[in-house]
Design a protein around this motif. Structure first.
Motif, mmCIF file in Angstrom:
data_model
loop_
_atom_site.group_PDB
_atom_site.id
_atom_site.type_symbol
_atom_site.label_atom_id
_atom_site.label_comp_id
_atom_site.label_asym_id
_atom_site.label_seq_id
_atom_site.Cartn_x
_atom_site.Cartn_y
_atom_site.Cartn_z
ATOM 1 N N GLY A 10 24.761 44.884 41.911
ATOM 2 C CA GLY A 10 23.550 45.410 42.507
ATOM 3 C C GLY A 10 23.746 46.808 43.027
ATOM 4 N N LEU A 11 22.798 47.241 43.841
ATOM 5 C CA LEU A 11 22.831 48.575 44.445
ATOM 6 C C LEU A 11 23.298 48.449 45.893
ATOM 7 N N VAL A 12 24.277 49.246 46.271
ATOM 8 C CA VAL A 12 24.819 49.198 47.629
ATOM 9 C C VAL A 12 25.169 50.608 48.069
ATOM 10 N N GLN A 13 25.091 50.848 49.360
ATOM 11 C CA GLN A 13 25.462 52.152 49.888
ATOM 12 C C GLN A 13 26.972 52.276 50.000
ATOM 13 N N ALA A 14 27.442 53.485 49.961
ATOM 14 C CA ALA A 14 28.876 53.730 50.125
ATOM 15 C C ALA A 14 29.361 53.100 51.426
ATOM 16 N N GLY A 15 30.522 52.454 51.336
ATOM 17 C CA GLY A 15 31.066 51.749 52.481
ATOM 18 C C GLY A 15 30.693 50.286 52.523
ATOM 19 N N GLY A 16 29.769 49.891 51.685
ATOM 20 C CA GLY A 16 29.320 48.511 51.647
ATOM 21 C C GLY A 16 30.228 47.608 50.837
ATOM 22 N N SER A 17 29.811 46.355 50.722
ATOM 23 C CA SER A 17 30.614 45.354 50.030
ATOM 24 C C SER A 17 29.753 44.563 49.051
ATOM 25 N N LEU A 18 30.414 44.076 48.024
ATOM 26 C CA LEU A 18 29.790 43.161 47.070
ATOM 27 C C LEU A 18 30.833 42.133 46.640
ATOM 28 N N ARG A 19 30.348 40.971 46.254
ATOM 29 C CA ARG A 19 31.220 39.928 45.734
ATOM 30 C C ARG A 19 30.729 39.558 44.346
ATOM 31 N N LEU A 20 31.572 39.784 43.359
ATOM 32 C CA LEU A 20 31.237 39.468 41.974
ATOM 33 C C LEU A 20 31.790 38.102 41.605
ATOM 34 N N SER A 21 30.956 37.312 40.967
ATOM 35 C CA SER A 21 31.373 36.002 40.490
ATOM 36 C C SER A 21 31.290 35.949 38.981
ATOM 37 N N CYS A 22 32.077 35.063 38.415
ATOM 38 C CA CYS A 22 32.086 34.866 36.962
ATOM 39 C C CYS A 22 32.005 33.360 36.725
ATOM 40 N N THR A 23 30.948 32.955 36.055
ATOM 41 C CA THR A 23 30.716 31.531 35.822
ATOM 42 C C THR A 23 30.962 31.195 34.357
ATOM 43 N N ALA A 24 31.700 30.115 34.137
ATOM 44 C CA ALA A 24 32.001 29.666 32.779
ATOM 45 C C ALA A 24 31.092 28.508 32.405
ATOM 46 N N SER A 25 30.823 28.398 31.101
ATOM 47 C CA SER A 25 29.949 27.331 30.603
ATOM 48 C C SER A 25 30.624 25.967 30.682
ATOM 49 N N ARG A 26 31.944 25.962 30.849
ATOM 50 C CA ARG A 26 32.697 24.704 30.980
ATOM 51 C C ARG A 26 34.053 25.041 31.600
ATOM 52 N N PRO A 27 34.769 24.064 32.117
ATOM 53 C CA PRO A 27 36.137 24.333 32.591
ATOM 54 C C PRO A 27 36.973 24.892 31.450
ATOM 55 N N ILE A 28 37.842 25.816 31.770
ATOM 56 C CA ILE A 28 38.636 26.497 30.750
ATOM 57 C C ILE A 28 40.084 26.043 30.856
ATOM 58 N N ARG A 29 40.592 25.484 29.771
ATOM 59 C CA ARG A 29 41.984 25.058 29.746
ATOM 60 C C ARG A 29 42.883 26.199 29.256
ATOM 61 N N GLY A 30 44.060 26.247 29.793
ATOM 62 C CA GLY A 30 45.059 27.161 29.268
ATOM 63 C C GLY A 30 44.848 28.624 29.595
ATOM 64 N N ILE A 31 44.252 28.909 30.757
ATOM 65 C CA ILE A 31 44.082 30.310 31.132
ATOM 66 C C ILE A 31 45.452 30.926 31.397
ATOM 67 N N ARG A 32 45.749 31.991 30.706
ATOM 68 C CA ARG A 32 47.012 32.701 30.924
ATOM 69 C C ARG A 32 46.829 33.808 31.954
ATOM 70 N N ILE A 33 45.747 34.547 31.780
ATOM 71 C CA ILE A 33 45.446 35.638 32.702
ATOM 72 C C ILE A 33 43.946 35.858 32.703
ATOM 73 N N SER A 34 43.402 36.180 33.844
ATOM 74 C CA SER A 34 41.990 36.522 33.916
ATOM 75 C C SER A 34 41.860 37.814 34.710
ATOM 76 N N ALA A 35 40.764 38.520 34.456
ATOM 77 C CA ALA A 35 40.691 39.862 35.013
ATOM 78 C C ALA A 35 39.255 40.336 35.143
ATOM 79 N N TRP A 36 39.123 41.408 35.900
ATOM 80 C CA TRP A 36 37.882 42.169 35.972
ATOM 81 C C TRP A 36 38.155 43.570 35.433
ATOM 82 N N TYR A 37 37.269 44.002 34.564
ATOM 83 C CA TYR A 37 37.283 45.356 34.041
ATOM 84 C C TYR A 37 35.985 46.038 34.450
ATOM 85 N N ARG A 38 35.955 47.351 34.300
ATOM 86 C CA ARG A 38 34.706 48.069 34.539
ATOM 87 C C ARG A 38 34.596 49.239 33.572
#
Length: 115
Positions: A10-38
């Motif tokens: 969303g839109l936030v002013q400098a100094g503010g905070s946000l929490r990003l979530s990532c929802t999967a369509s099902r439980p994921i087996r065998g995750i080796r690494i997960s990440a956020w990119y931009r």
């Protein structure tokens, strides 16, 4: 194939905070690494933070100390808590999960930080 969807941008002013979530369509087996990119406007996609199967984390220098990546358990995608946001954090943020079989991306969520 599992599908990922990011939320929390969303839109936030400098100094503010946000929490990003990532929802999967099902439980994921065998995750080796997960990440956020931009991907900032007009620039290439870059790694923001990652978390390994053992819980080890890694951060881009530009966000270390301000962002925190976490996950509920080893079968769920990560969450990204962002604090002290800066205009240069403006970008589309993507969730990525890598298993032993595949690498999956979400469509991204826009984060805009105003000065």
């Amino acid at each position: 194939q599992v599908q990922l969807v990011e939320s929390g941008g969303g839109l936030v002013q400098a100094g503010g905070s946000l929490r990003l979530s990532c929802t999967a369509s099902r439980p994921i087996r065998g995750i080796r690494i997960s990440a956020w990119y931009r991907q900032p406007p007009g620039k290439e996609r870059e790694l923001v933070a990652s978390i390994t199967i053992t819980g080890g984390t890694n951060y881009a220098d530009s966000v270390r100390g301000r962002f925190t990546i976490s996950r509920d358990d080893h079968k769920t995608p990560p969450t990204l808590q962002m604090t002290d946001l800066k205009p240069e954090d403006t970008a589309v943020y993507f969730c990525n999960v890598v298993t032993y079989a595949e690498s999956t991306w979400g469509p991204g969520t826009q984060v805009t930080v105003s000065s």
